[in-house]
Design an enzyme around this catalytic site. Sequence first.
Site, PDB file in Angstrom:
ATOM      1  N   ASP A   1       0.837  -1.199   0.000  1.00 58.16           N
ATOM      2  CA  ASP A   1       0.000   0.000   0.000  1.00 58.16           C
ATOM      3  C   ASP A   1       0.872   1.249   0.000  1.00 58.16           C
ATOM      4  O   ASP A   1       2.023   1.236   0.448  1.00 58.16           O
ATOM      5  CB  ASP A   1      -0.892   0.024   1.244  1.00 58.16           C
ATOM      6  CG  ASP A   1      -1.915  -1.103   1.243  1.00 58.16           C
ATOM      7  OD1 ASP A   1      -2.189  -1.661   0.165  1.00 58.16           O
ATOM      8  OD2 ASP A   1      -2.438  -1.406   2.336  1.00 58.16           O
ATOM      9  N   ARG A   2       0.300   2.346  -0.473  1.00 58.19           N
ATOM     10  CA  ARG A   2       1.030   3.627  -0.458  1.00 58.19           C
ATOM     11  C   ARG A   2       1.447   3.997   0.967  1.00 58.19           C
ATOM     12  O   ARG A   2       2.520   4.555   1.175  1.00 58.19           O
ATOM     13  CB  ARG A   2       0.160   4.746  -1.053  1.00 58.19           C
ATOM     14  CG  ARG A   2      -0.114   4.595  -2.535  1.00 58.19           C
ATOM     15  CD  ARG A   2      -0.997   5.722  -3.033  1.00 58.19           C
ATOM     16  NE  ARG A   2      -0.321   6.993  -2.955  1.00 58.19           N
ATOM     17  CZ  ARG A   2       0.425   7.517  -3.920  1.00 58.19           C
ATOM     18  NH1 ARG A   2       0.610   6.854  -5.048  1.00 58.19           N
ATOM     19  NH2 ARG A   2       0.999   8.684  -3.780  1.00 58.19           N
TER      20      ARG A   2
END
Length: 303
Positions: free
Chosen positions: A48-49
Amino acid sequence: MARNSRGGRDVHGVVLLDKPRELGSNQVLQMVKRLFRARKAGHTGSLDRLASGLLPICLGEATKLSGFLLNADKRYRAGVRLGIRTETGDAEGAVIDTRPVPPLSERTIEVALARFRGPIEQIPPMHSALKHQGQRLYKLAHQGITVERKPREVVIHRLVCTRWDPERLELDIECSKGTYVRTLSEDIGEALGTTAHVDELRRVGSGPFGEEEMVSLRALEEAEESASLDRHLTPMEAVLSGWPAVSLSRDTSWYLRRGQPVRVPHAPTSGWVRLHADDERFMGVGEVLDDGRVAPRRLVGGG
């Protein structure tokens, strides 16, 4: 590492990237590919970012082995904020629920965590890259659409609280592929009588690779300037570290390269093996058949 006629390099190996927060996995993949001027590249399971940490990036022939890392166990350090549930299960999502956090103790935390060690079932979150009828779940979630998801079994090999305060836990997690740490954190919150979300996540291990081997984007950029970039390449056979190795003669290599199973003295009697030519060059992955012959399963060049 030869130049390709289309401008890219035939460069082969694995970059053990320390992905920074706020950058997407595909974004950093393209950055690393440009730095190495690699003709072919792929990562081994996105982060995930919000998350940082180990993102192995396979270049060239190493992309043929990426599935083995995708399926490998992963290790994480996670910060879990109690009392607040978000739309996405992490700190980027809008708050959708708040609850009081009951008094915590080492005992209550350990009792809650013990419920999640070993094989467990998880319902994948809507904010995930899984597909439903050809559409990514997170794209449906952004449209306000929720669909039914079937539970999936995962295995939590290690789950330890390393620090805690009245509203936050820090966890060490070792788990099988497909584990959603955001879902695990929400479920731990429920077990503690409240709710929760992940406010920090760092991957510190993937298969045989660990945190101490990672390289930052900044270090890669500096290495490019000093023409020493390729020293940050890990040999692709390291993906299969710990697998039994089979050494082939020149003749058996010739037949195996053409897709034919071969007999190899002193080979294991079952399972998957690393294949090496008579000059010790890595050739790829084989599998021992029921009759004892070694069959090619994923062969590589550029070793």
